[in-house]
Structures are given as structure tokens and as C-alpha cells.
Design a protein around this motif. Structure first.
Motif, PDB file in Angstrom:
ATOM      1  N   GLU A 173      19.395 102.148  16.129  1.00  0.00           N
ATOM      2  CA  GLU A 173      18.579 101.182  16.861  1.00  0.00           C
ATOM      3  C   GLU A 173      19.502 100.200  17.585  1.00  0.00           C
ATOM      4  N   VAL A 174      19.397 100.167  18.922  1.00  0.00           N
ATOM      5  CA  VAL A 174      20.279  99.273  19.695  1.00  0.00           C
ATOM      6  C   VAL A 174      19.664  97.875  19.782  1.00  0.00           C
ATOM      7  N   PHE A 175      18.373  97.810  19.896  1.00  0.00           N
ATOM      8  CA  PHE A 175      17.672  96.531  20.025  1.00  0.00           C
ATOM      9  C   PHE A 175      18.139  95.773  21.255  1.00  0.00           C
ATOM     10  N   ILE A 222      10.598  86.206   9.137  1.00  0.00           N
ATOM     11  CA  ILE A 222      10.322  86.872  10.424  1.00  0.00           C
ATOM     12  C   ILE A 222      11.565  86.882  11.320  1.00  0.00           C
ATOM     13  N   PRO A 223      11.559  87.769  12.315  1.00  0.00           N
ATOM     14  CA  PRO A 223      12.720  87.919  13.197  1.00  0.00           C
ATOM     15  C   PRO A 223      12.610  87.070  14.458  1.00  0.00           C
ATOM     16  N   TRP A 224      13.565  87.294  15.360  1.00  0.00           N
ATOM     17  CA  TRP A 224      13.688  86.425  16.527  1.00  0.00           C
ATOM     18  C   TRP A 224      13.140  87.041  17.799  1.00  0.00           C
ATOM     19  N   ILE A 279      17.740  95.252   1.418  1.00  0.00           N
ATOM     20  CA  ILE A 279      18.280  94.196   0.540  1.00  0.00           C
ATOM     21  C   ILE A 279      17.120  93.469  -0.155  1.00  0.00           C
ATOM     22  N   ILE A 280      16.071  93.180   0.611  1.00  0.00           N
ATOM     23  CA  ILE A 280      14.930  92.453   0.041  1.00  0.00           C
ATOM     24  C   ILE A 280      14.236  93.319  -1.001  1.00  0.00           C
ATOM     25  N   ARG A 281      14.131  94.589  -0.706  1.00  0.00           N
ATOM     26  CA  ARG A 281      13.484  95.473  -1.680  1.00  0.00           C
ATOM     27  C   ARG A 281      14.292  95.493  -2.990  1.00  0.00           C
ATOM     28  N   LYS A 331       9.741  81.519   6.767  1.00  0.00           N
ATOM     29  CA  LYS A 331      11.075  81.231   7.293  1.00  0.00           C
ATOM     30  C   LYS A 331      11.264  81.958   8.618  1.00  0.00           C
ATOM     31  N   PRO A 332      11.304  81.205   9.713  1.00  0.00           N
ATOM     32  CA  PRO A 332      11.547  81.850  11.005  1.00  0.00           C
ATOM     33  C   PRO A 332      13.019  82.258  11.106  1.00  0.00           C
ATOM     34  N   ALA A 333      13.333  83.067  12.119  1.00  0.00           N
ATOM     35  CA  ALA A 333      14.726  83.476  12.323  1.00  0.00           C
ATOM     36  C   ALA A 333      15.544  82.266  12.778  1.00  0.00           C
ATOM     37  N   GLU A 334      16.797  82.261  12.371  1.00  0.00           N
ATOM     38  CA  GLU A 334      17.651  81.111  12.686  1.00  0.00           C
ATOM     39  C   GLU A 334      17.855  80.928  14.190  1.00  0.00           C
ATOM     40  N   HIS A 335      17.781  82.044  14.963  1.00  0.00           N
ATOM     41  CA  HIS A 335      17.993  81.912  16.411  1.00  0.00           C
ATOM     42  C   HIS A 335      16.776  81.313  17.109  1.00  0.00           C
ATOM     43  N   PHE A 339       7.922  90.857   5.226  1.00  0.00           N
ATOM     44  CA  PHE A 339       9.164  90.765   6.007  1.00  0.00           C
ATOM     45  C   PHE A 339       9.079  91.615   7.256  1.00  0.00           C
ATOM     46  N   THR A 340       9.568  91.102   8.365  1.00  0.00           N
ATOM     47  CA  THR A 340       9.831  91.904   9.552  1.00  0.00           C
ATOM     48  C   THR A 340      11.266  91.658   9.957  1.00  0.00           C
ATOM     49  N   GLY A 341      12.003  92.732  10.196  1.00  0.00           N
ATOM     50  CA  GLY A 341      13.395  92.602  10.616  1.00  0.00           C
ATOM     51  C   GLY A 341      14.102  93.930  10.490  1.00  0.00           C
ATOM     52  N   SER A 342      15.399  93.873  10.285  1.00  0.00           N
ATOM     53  CA  SER A 342      16.178  95.103  10.272  1.00  0.00           C
ATOM     54  C   SER A 342      15.950  95.895   8.989  1.00  0.00           C
ATOM     55  N   THR A 343      16.150  97.206   9.077  1.00  0.00           N
ATOM     56  CA  THR A 343      16.014  98.064   7.899  1.00  0.00           C
ATOM     57  C   THR A 343      17.044  97.657   6.839  1.00  0.00           C
ATOM     58  N   LEU A 363       6.887  95.653   4.435  1.00  0.00           N
ATOM     59  CA  LEU A 363       8.111  95.657   5.229  1.00  0.00           C
ATOM     60  C   LEU A 363       7.838  96.290   6.583  1.00  0.00           C
ATOM     61  N   GLU A 364       8.159  95.538   7.633  1.00  0.00           N
ATOM     62  CA  GLU A 364       8.040  96.104   8.976  1.00  0.00           C
ATOM     63  C   GLU A 364       9.446  96.108   9.539  1.00  0.00           C
ATOM     64  N   LEU A 365      10.023  97.302   9.614  1.00  0.00           N
ATOM     65  CA  LEU A 365      11.462  97.379   9.873  1.00  0.00           C
ATOM     66  C   LEU A 365      11.761  98.019  11.224  1.00  0.00           C
ATOM     67  N   GLY A 366      12.919  98.591  11.329  1.00  0.00           N
ATOM     68  CA  GLY A 366      13.382  99.053  12.634  1.00  0.00           C
ATOM     69  C   GLY A 366      12.721 100.325  13.121  1.00  0.00           C
ATOM     70  N   GLY A 367      13.167 100.770  14.273  1.00  0.00           N
ATOM     71  CA  GLY A 367      12.631 101.996  14.836  1.00  0.00           C
ATOM     72  C   GLY A 367      13.574 102.585  15.863  1.00  0.00           C
ATOM     73  N   VAL A 386      25.846  87.314  19.352  1.00  0.00           N
ATOM     74  CA  VAL A 386      26.084  88.364  18.369  1.00  0.00           C
ATOM     75  C   VAL A 386      25.273  89.617  18.705  1.00  0.00           C
ATOM     76  N   GLN A 387      24.081  89.424  19.233  1.00  0.00           N
ATOM     77  CA  GLN A 387      23.239  90.569  19.601  1.00  0.00           C
ATOM     78  C   GLN A 387      23.784  91.232  20.865  1.00  0.00           C
ATOM     79  N   LEU A 388      24.251  90.403  21.804  1.00  0.00           N
ATOM     80  CA  LEU A 388      24.840  90.941  23.038  1.00  0.00           C
ATOM     81  C   LEU A 388      26.046  91.816  22.687  1.00  0.00           C
TER      82      LEU A 388
HETATM   83  P1  NAI Z   1      17.718  90.445  10.329  1.00  0.00           P
HETATM   84  O1  NAI Z   1      16.954  91.526   9.722  1.00  0.00           O
HETATM   85  O2  NAI Z   1      18.990  90.014   9.698  1.00  0.00           O
HETATM   86  O3  NAI Z   1      16.829  89.129  10.479  1.00  0.00           O
HETATM   87  C1  NAI Z   1      15.449  89.049  10.270  1.00  0.00           C
HETATM   88  C2  NAI Z   1      15.126  87.849   9.399  1.00  0.00           C
HETATM   89  O4  NAI Z   1      15.590  88.065   8.074  1.00  0.00           O
HETATM   90  C3  NAI Z   1      15.753  86.535   9.836  1.00  0.00           C
HETATM   91  O5  NAI Z   1      14.811  85.493   9.620  1.00  0.00           O
HETATM   92  C4  NAI Z   1      16.924  86.384   8.877  1.00  0.00           C
HETATM   93  O6  NAI Z   1      17.319  85.041   8.673  1.00  0.00           O
HETATM   94  C5  NAI Z   1      16.345  86.944   7.605  1.00  0.00           C
HETATM   95  N1  NAI Z   1      17.319  87.429   6.624  1.00  0.00           N
HETATM   96  C6  NAI Z   1      18.587  87.864   6.834  1.00  0.00           C
HETATM   97  N2  NAI Z   1      19.144  88.228   5.654  1.00  0.00           N
HETATM   98  C7  NAI Z   1      18.211  88.032   4.694  1.00  0.00           C
HETATM   99  C8  NAI Z   1      18.180  88.249   3.286  1.00  0.00           C
HETATM  100  N3  NAI Z   1      19.212  88.748   2.642  1.00  0.00           N
HETATM  101  N4  NAI Z   1      17.052  87.945   2.621  1.00  0.00           N
HETATM  102  C9  NAI Z   1      15.973  87.468   3.256  1.00  0.00           C
HETATM  103  N5  NAI Z   1      15.954  87.240   4.579  1.00  0.00           N
HETATM  104  C10 NAI Z   1      17.057  87.525   5.307  1.00  0.00           C
HETATM  105  O7  NAI Z   1      18.011  90.809  11.820  1.00  0.00           O
HETATM  106  P2  NAI Z   1      19.237  90.283  12.695  1.00  0.00           P
HETATM  107  O8  NAI Z   1      20.509  90.234  11.931  1.00  0.00           O
HETATM  108  O9  NAI Z   1      18.832  89.041  13.324  1.00  0.00           O
HETATM  109  O10 NAI Z   1      19.372  91.466  13.721  1.00  0.00           O
HETATM  110  C11 NAI Z   1      20.178  92.605  13.429  1.00  0.00           C
HETATM  111  C12 NAI Z   1      19.546  93.868  13.877  1.00  0.00           C
HETATM  112  O11 NAI Z   1      18.322  94.062  13.201  1.00  0.00           O
HETATM  113  C13 NAI Z   1      19.164  93.898  15.333  1.00  0.00           C
HETATM  114  O12 NAI Z   1      20.200  94.272  16.148  1.00  0.00           O
HETATM  115  C14 NAI Z   1      18.067  94.902  15.323  1.00  0.00           C
HETATM  116  O13 NAI Z   1      18.612  96.189  15.397  1.00  0.00           O
HETATM  117  C15 NAI Z   1      17.396  94.704  13.999  1.00  0.00           C
HETATM  118  N6  NAI Z   1      16.181  93.891  14.074  1.00  0.00           N
HETATM  119  C16 NAI Z   1      14.985  94.527  13.972  1.00  0.00           C
HETATM  120  C17 NAI Z   1      13.812  93.807  14.052  1.00  0.00           C
HETATM  121  C18 NAI Z   1      12.494  94.466  13.964  1.00  0.00           C
HETATM  122  O14 NAI Z   1      11.498  93.847  14.283  1.00  0.00           O
HETATM  123  N7  NAI Z   1      12.415  95.686  13.531  1.00  0.00           N
HETATM  124  C19 NAI Z   1      13.822  92.374  14.297  1.00  0.00           C
HETATM  125  C20 NAI Z   1      15.129  91.776  14.320  1.00  0.00           C
HETATM  126  C21 NAI Z   1      16.245  92.542  14.243  1.00  0.00           C
END
Ligand code: NAI
Length: 801
Positions: free
Chosen positions: A399-401, A168-170, A253-255, A194-198, A244-248, A267-271, A348-350
Motif C-alpha cells: 500500500e503506497v497511500f 483514527i488516521p489522518w 499491534i493493537i490486536r 484520539k485523532p491522528a497527530e498530523h 481503530f482505522t489505520g495501517s495494518t 479494525l479498518e485497515l489498509g488495502g 514522512v508520508q511524502l
Molecule cells: P498509523 O496506523 O500509524 O496511524 C493511525 C493512527 O494510529 C494514528 O492516530 C496514530 O497515532 C495511531 N497509532 C500509532 N501507533 C499506535 C499504537 N501502537 N497504538 C494505538 N494507536 C497507534 O498510520 P501512519 O503511520 O500515520 O501511516 C503509515 C501508513 O499507514 C501509511 O503510509 C498508509 O499506508 C497506512 N495508513 C492507512 C490508513 C487506512 O485508513 N487504512 C490510514 C492511515 C495510514
């Protein structure tokens, strides 16, 4: 200190900080250092530490552990060990556990909210009033699903998929945990999260809560660390499903990393969600809507309304109003109850936000920020409005986030829809107008998993949330989300057919030029079926099909990339018109197909028998095929969504929509029944299909297209490309205009398909070689197929007082 009369004069708020003593005491109780949570207790980490930083001042809140592969392995084993006991627990018992978690969250609500705001930087108003209540609501709602799972007709033959790895993301640390953990536990799965490291602290506190409320050991496990830990988790062979929820980028990569593993994936990704404002909208409400859409949670929201599309006539007025409102937003200490915007999660996000805005400015955008200065200490970024943004530019597409919104204009509703869909994403949208007809015209035309009418960023446990296109697939929340964690009960004991026995079954035909047959012995020369016509293959290549005695019975084309492309194009042309027909009309057409099959049943059965079957099963296969057409004719106007009772002034319409163009790799066995079992549900739901029939017995497709020819199925809705799997499946799987793919094949073919389809993130349903008895209704038809044939769009409509 201001006095009362000064306060009346300025109408300024003073600070109203929320107390942090309980959080400080909790952190101190752990010596500000944490390990992992495995098998119901703390496990000290051995892979080094990293700090959990406080975004509002950069200070260190605690030290966290970077999990090693051995620790990930230990967590997965703990989840595996607990799996069967948890799965087999009476549903009511599981319901009680989920209810206890909901109550535990409520009891500790203040602690969780303060901890979240300190760790993530979000304002306490949001964590206290939105995140944490919604977390409790998710556990409560899913306590209900655990209770009902055995009595709900759609679900009662299903069980949990097994051990789930969740990453999951942060941006909503505890809320994303709840969205993932609650349905998984309700379904009978055990979890490694696994929660986000931040932002791991609220998840660590939640881990403790699981013990306080008596959740059995090993049902919930947690490992902390960065992306490498996430990668080790999703790749672990003991995991049955990855959520997974996080960046596209990471989603992709996970896919890739899980392709070929047979793991289920959501997968719940960006927008880059559009926020569409028509000229009759109530602009004051719109302004508050924009505040919720993009400045809520500092814009760190996957479905943030980051693209305002405003009708040309009202744009200047809207910009003035927005700027005035932005001047009044309050940014500061996240624990201050009067603050609207807090801090950005990490440097890093800033930096990412700053550089994207600078890039946008360099591309010609006008960037406007309020006159007040953001706090200097900590990681803050002010609300930002960008105008003069070109539709193809960075600020319109990337996506600026962060709290950055772009404004563009349109003239007509059609142009608004075109701009709204001009993105690789499809997560959410919001539409603002006082004209309900216009809102409900536009909502279905926007490609997104959620459409909010005159509202924005509303969420509820009863309503599925998730995207389409590169925003991922799968839903979280409601029955749609629960299904992601379930599989048919029979699958657990299913036999797996390996590539070798699959090949034997298919009796793959040899190339015709290698066969010494005299062509005169062959009485049928079938073709592809593309765009409603029997079509000659692009190349001359063909192959011989033999019957069960080994005699050559037909020469069929060996399709190639060009044939597949033509078929996909035909499907693309036909699909919108087919989806626009009424369900009643599609039902009638399927009944009529069945009627035509009945007329030719004996003839087709005798041919099936000649190919590969004894007399009785062939007749049975035709009979069951006929019945299956009836089944989907029946379902066509009954798989019709829900109205979720979401707890605002809304109803939420959960509308099933077709995926679009869907590729089918039909099973090798049951050539007619298997093919119809895939094609019928897909077209019943409004999709167009490009199918690769069983290569061993492709003549079943010929019988089927002759039936289609005499039916009212529009040309291009069903297409067949004949040939060798290794030649026609790769171009189909990798085609970017194909929205979904079903593959009933051996594990190697499925693995290859999983790898080839990463490009456009198309939705996948692969059998992983599991043998289905197509004649058995539990295996061959029903809600599982219908669920895979649609995606649900949730449209939030204002309703009632
Ligand atoms: P990220 O997608 O890298 O992080 C999300 C999670 O995935 C974290 O728990 C991270 O540790 C984990 N992760 C990273 N690499 C992985 C891998 N290879 N395999 C499995 N898990 C992995 O997002 P990040 O780097 O923190 O943020 C970067 C950008 O992603 C943001 O600027 C934003 O644009 C986007 N984002 C989108 C989210 C959403 O809910 N759609 C949430 C977080 C970030």
C-alpha cells in the motif's frame, strides 16, 4: 492578469481561493494552542507540545498537546462516569443529540471544510463537497438509529457496549471521527477519541461543538498526541471496546496489545484495491473513475483503486487516455477551488511514497508522471502511473497511500479475478464493464468488503464499509456498523466462569495409559470426524471419558496439530461447494438433521443423562437442540441482507457472505446443545466448521457425527477434532487458513486464543468466560450468532436515472 480573449485561448482557470479568515480567527481565539477535551471542557496538557503543520507550505497552524497516561486515564474516567446516564437515556433523547450534532456540522460546514483542507492538505472541493456533507449525513443517519434502536427487532434486546476507545488516521480526519463517533453515541456508548497527530484540528473544533449543542459532559472526550497516546488508550483497562482505522501494522499491534483483555475490537485497515477494466467498458468513464479512485485525496485513501487491472486489448488505449487526463489535473493550494489535487499530509508520508516508487522502478516498473511540475513549496507529489508492474512486485503488493497507481493486464475474467485476489488485503474493488452479467459474475468472486460497479470511492452512512483478510473486520455505517457498538443486554449481568471452575466442569479426562481401567469395560471407541469420515487420530494418544459416577465409558482420541491441519484442509475443500448451494437446500438439510435427531432423541437423552445430567434436563437438552436446528433451518434462507438506498444513481446490495472456514471451541457445558448452537448457524450461512467439542463430554460430538453421516451435509463441512483443549485449540487458533474463530471458554482460554490468532487477523468472537444459559433463546440463538457467522459485502450497482 490574463484578459478575456487570452482566457478563451488557453481555457486556463485563474486561482479561486477560499477565504480562511474564520479559521484564522478561531485559531487566534485559542492563541493557536490546544489542550485535551475531557468531561465537557478543555484540560490543559502537561505532556509537552508538538506542532500542527500546514502541508501546503509547512507553516505551523497551532500547537497541540501530547497526552500523558494520566490524562488518558482522566478521559476514560470521564467517559465511564457519563456512561450509564447516556446509555439509559431514552432513545429519542439520544436521537435529538445526534440530530443537533448533524445540524451543528451543517451550520459550521464552511469552517470545518477550510480547517480540514488547511490541516490535511486536501483540496477544498473535496472537504467542502464530500467530507463535510458526509459527516453531517452520518450524524443524521445515526440520529435515526438512536430513534429506532428499541423498535428494530434485531436490536431491541441490545445495549451499548460501554466506554469506547477510538483511534483514527489522518486521511479523512473529520469523516473518520463521524464514522466512529456517530454509531457509538447512537448505540449508547461514551467515547474517548484520539485523532491522528498530523490532523487533530477539526476534531478539536468538533469537541467544542459538542458543548455548543448541549451534549452531556463526558459523553465525548478527546486526547491528542502520537501513537503512544493511542497505545495508552487502547490498553486502558477502563475501555470496553476499541475501534481503530489505520495501517495494518498498527492494527496488528493493537490486536496483540488487547489480546486477552476481553475488549471488543473492530479494525479498518489498509488495502490495495483492484480496479478491473473489461474490454467493453466505456473508457472515458473509466478514466474519470480512475481519477476518483486514486487521485482523489492524493491517493491517501484506504480503499484507493491502486491496482488497475485492464483487459490486454484495451490497455494501450487506456494508458494513452490516462496520460492525457493526468496532464490536465491541477495540483496546488488546497484552498484553491479549482484544484484537483492538494498536498501530502506530512514529510514522512511524502518520503514513504518516494521511496516505494523508487523501489518499484528498481524492480523494473515504468514510472510515468505528467510534464507539469508539482509546487516546490509544501509537500506535493504528482499523479503517477506505473506500468510493467509484475504481480508480485512492491508496486503491486504494498500500500503506497499516495497518488500512485499500477497498471497490469489480464486476458480472461477468471484471470482478472485471480489477479484481483492476489493480495493480502480485501477492502474494496471496482469493476468496469457495460455487461451487467459479467459485473455481477465477478463481484461475488472478488474478496472485498465493498465492490463498486462502474463507480469508485462512493460512501454513505447507510452502507457498511469495512474489509476482510488483512484489511480488518467489522463494518462502519448502516445497521452492520451499529452492531459493532452493541451487545446483548444480558451480558452486563452475566456471571464469569474462571478457568478453575471451567476445568472442574469439564472433568478433563486423564490420559488412558495413566488410567488403570481394563479396556474391556469400555464399549465405545470414537474417532475424530474429518472430511465426512470417522478418522483415526494421527498419534496413538487417547484419553478416557468417565460418566458422572466416575466409571470409564469411552476411550477417545487426543488430537494433535496434524489432526487439526487435516480437518482445516478438509473444511477448505468443502466450503466453496457448500456456500454455492442454495439457502433453500441448506435449510432442507438442517431440517433433515433435526428429523434424524428426533428419531434418536430418547437414546441420546439417556446417554446425556448418564454423563452429567439428571433425567429431565437431558431430555430437555435434546429437545432444545432439535428446536435449535429448526431455528437455523428457518434462518438459512431469511438472513438475507438488505438493499441500501444510497444517495447516488445506485442501489447498494448488502449481501451476507460466509466467513469461510470457522473454528469453534464449543462450550464445556451443554455438550450437545452448545455444540449445535455454534455449528448450526455457521453451516446455515455457508461456512465450513472445525469444532473442538467439550473435552469433558466429547461423546455428544459422536452422536452428532452419526447424524451428519446419514444426512446430506457434504463431507468436510463439519469436522470434529477431539482431545484436550490445550493441545488442539492452539493449532486451530493460529492456523492461517482459518477465517474466523468462535470460542466459548473461560477467560484464560479466550485470552490465549486472542493472542494466538493475530497472524492472519482472523475474525474472532470470544465469550471471555461469560456464562451462557444455552437453553435460553436470548443467550443461545438468534441474530447475534447469525451476525457473527457472516460478513457483509456491499455491492454498489448503478440503478435508475
Ligand atoms: P498509523 O496506523 O500509524 O496511524 C493511525 C493512527 O494510529 C494514528 O492516530 C496514530 O497515532 C495511531 N497509532 C500509532 N501507533 C499506535 C499504537 N501502537 N497504538 C494505538 N494507536 C497507534 O498510520 P501512519 O503511520 O500515520 O501511516 C503509515 C501508513 O499507514 C501509511 O503510509 C498508509 O499506508 C497506512 N495508513 C492507512 C490508513 C487506512 O485508513 N487504512 C490510514 C492511515 C495510514
Amino acid at each position: 492578469m490574463t484578459n478575456v480573449s487570452d482566457a478563451f485561448e488557453t481555457m486556463d482557470y485563474g486561482p479561486a481561493p477560499e477565504a480562511s479568515e474564520r479559521v484564522d480567527a478561531w485559531l487566534a481565539g485559542h492563541d493557536r494552542a490546544f489542550g485535551h477535551w475531557i468531561g465537557g471542557g478543555w484540560v490543559e496538557g502537561s505532556g509537552g507540545r508538538f506542532p500542527a503543520l500546514r502541508p501546503s507550505d509547512g507553516s505551523t497552524l497551532a500547537q497541540l498537546a501530547q497526552a500523558t497516561p494520566a490524562e488518558v486515564d482522566r478521559a476514560v474516567k470521564a467517559a465511564r462516569e457519563a456512561q450509564s446516564r447516556w446509555r439509559d437515556l431514552a432513545p429519542h433523547r439520544r436521537a435529538r443529540h445526534l440530530y443537533a450534532l448533524a445540524r451543528g456540522i451543517q451550520r459550521n460546514a464552511r469552517l470545518f471544510a477550510v480547517l480540514e483542507s488547511m490541516d490535511n492538505g486536501k483540496p477544498i472541493r473535496e472537504s467542502r463537497d464530500l467530507d463535510v456533507p458526509l459527516v453531517a449525513r452520518h450524524f443524521l443517519h445515526h440520529a435515526g438509529w438512536a430513534q429506532l434502536i428499541d423498535s428494530e427487532p434485531e436490536l431491541r434486546d441490545m445495549e451499548g457496549v460501554g466506554v469506547v476507545g477510538q483511534v483514527i488516521p489522518w486521511n479523512f480526519p473529520l469523516l473518520m471521527l463521524a464514522w466512529k463517533v456517530a454509531p457509538a453515541l447512537a448505540a449508547g456508548c461514551t467515547v474517548v477519541l484520539k485523532p491522528a497527530e498530523h490532523t487533530s484540528l477539526t476534531a478539536l473544533r468538533f469537541a467544542e461543538l459538542t458543548r455548543e449543542v448541549g451534549l452531556p459532559d463526558g459523553v465525548f472526550n478527546l486526547v491528542t498526541g502520537d501513537g503512544r497516546v493511542g497505545a495508552a488508550l487502547v490498553e486502558h483497562e477502563g475501555i470496553d471496546k476499541v475501534a481503530f482505522t489505520g495501517s495494518t501494522e498498527v492494527g496488528r499491534i493493537i490486536r496483540e496489545a488487547t489480546a486477552g483483555s476481553g475488549k471488543r475490537l473492530s479494525l479498518e485497515l489498509g488495502g490495495k484495491s483492484p480496479f478491473v477494466v473489461f474490454d467493453d467498458a466505456d473508457l472515458d468513464s473509466v478514466v474519470e473513475g480512475v481519477v476518483d479512485a486514486i487521485w482523489f485525496n492524493q491517493g491517501e485513501v484506504c480503499c484507493a483503486g491502486s491496482r488497475i487491472l485492464a483487459h490486454e486489448g484495451i490497455a494501450p488505449r487506456l494508458i494513452d487516455k490516462l496520460r492525457a487526463r493526468m496532464e490536465r489535473l491541477r495540483m496546488g493550494d488546497p484552498l484553491d477551488k479549482t484544484v484537483d489535487m492538494g498536498a501530502i499530509v506530512a514529510p514522512v508520508q511524502l518520503e514513504r511514497i518516494r521511496s516505494l516508487v523508487a523501489q518499484g522502478e528498481a524492480e523494473g516498473a515504468t514510472v510515468w508522471q505528467p510534464s507539469w511540475a508539482a509546487p516546490e513549496e509544501g509537500w506535493f507529489y504528482p499523479p503517477t502511473l506505473c506500468t510493467d508492474v509484475a504481480p508480485a512486485s512492491t508496486l503491486a503488493q504494498v500500500e503506497v497511500f499516495g497518488p500512485v497507481v499500477s497498471l497490469m493486464t489480464f486476458r480472461t475474467p477468471a484471470e482478472a479475478v485471480e489477479l484481483a485476489n492476489d493480495t493480502r488485503y480485501g477492502l474494496a474493488a471496482s469493476v468496469w464493464t457495460e455487461n451487467v452479467n459479467l459485473a455481477l459474475d465477478v463481484a461475488p468472486a472478488i474478496k472485498a468488503g465493498t465492490v463498486w460497479v462502474n463507480c469508485s470511492n462512493l460512501f454513505d452512512a447507510a452502507a457498511g464499509f469495512g474489509g476482510t483478510r488483512e484489511s480488518g473486520y467489522g463494518r462502519e455505517g448502516g445497521i452492520e456498523g451499529l452492531r459493532e457498538y452493541l451487545r446483548p443486554r444480558w451480558e452486563r449481568h452475566a456471571a464469569i466462569r474462571d478457568a478453575e471452575s471451567e476445568a472442574a466442569l469439564m472433568a478433563t479426562p486423564e490420559p488412558v495409559d495413566a488410567a488403570a481401567e481394563s479396556r474391556s469395560a469400555i464399549d465405545r471407541t470414537p474417532k475424530h470426524y474429518i472430511g465426512g469420515r470417522q478418522t483415526r487420530p494421527d498419534a496413538e494418544a487417547s484419553m478416557v471419558v468417565r460418566d458422572r459416577t466416575g466409571a470409564a465409558i469411552a476411550e477417545v482420541p487426543r488430537g494433535n496439530r496434524k489432526d487439526v491441519r487435516n480437518a482445516v484442509e478438509a473444511a477448505l475443500r468443502a466450503q466453496p461447494g457448500w456456500a454455492a448451494r442454495t439457502a433453500h437446500n441448506r435449510a432442507q438439510i438442517l431440517y433433515y438433521l433435526a428429523e434424524n435427531l428426533a428419531l434418536r432423541a430418547d437414546e441420546i437423552a439417556s446417554r446425556l443423562q448418564g454423563w452429567h445430567r439428571a433425567a429431565e434436563p437431558a431430555r430437555q437438552e435434546v429437545e432444545t437442540t432439535l428446536e435449535r436446528l429448526f431455528t437455523y433451518a428457518a434462518w438459512a434462507d431469511k438472513w438475507d441482507g438488505r438493499v441500501h438506498g444510497t444517495p447516488f444513481r445506485n442501489v447498494t446490495l448488502a449481501m451476507p457472505e460466509p466467513l469461510g472456514v470457522v473454528g469453534v471451541v464449543a462450550p464445556a457445558e451443554a455438550p450437545l446443545l452448545g455444540l449445535v448452537s455454534c455449528v448450526a448457524p455457521l453451516i446455515a450461512m455457508g461456512n465450513a466448521v472445525v469444532a473442538v467439542p467439550s473435552p469433558g463430554f466429547p461423546l455428544a460430538a459422536v452422536d452428532l457425527y452419526q447424524l451428519l453421516d446419514t444426512s446430506d451435509v457434504s463431507g468436510g463441512v463439519v469436522n470434529f477434532v477431539l482431545g484436550l483443549r490445550e493441545e488442539v485449540v492452539p493449532p486451530l487458533a493460529s492456523h492461517d487458513a482459518v477465517d474466523g474463530l468462535w470460542a466459548f471458554a473461560d477467560p484464560n482460554t479466550c485470552a490465549e486464543i486472542e493472542r494466538l490468532s493475530v497472524g492472519n487477523m482472523k475474525r474472532l468472537w470470544t465469550s471471555g468466560g461469560r456464562v451462557r444459559n444455552w437453553g435460553d433463546r436470548a443467550h443461545g440463538e438468534g441474530p447475534e450468532f447469525l451476525h457473527e457467522a457472516v460478513q457483509v459485502k456491499n455491492v454498489w450497482v448503478p440503478y435508475g436515472e
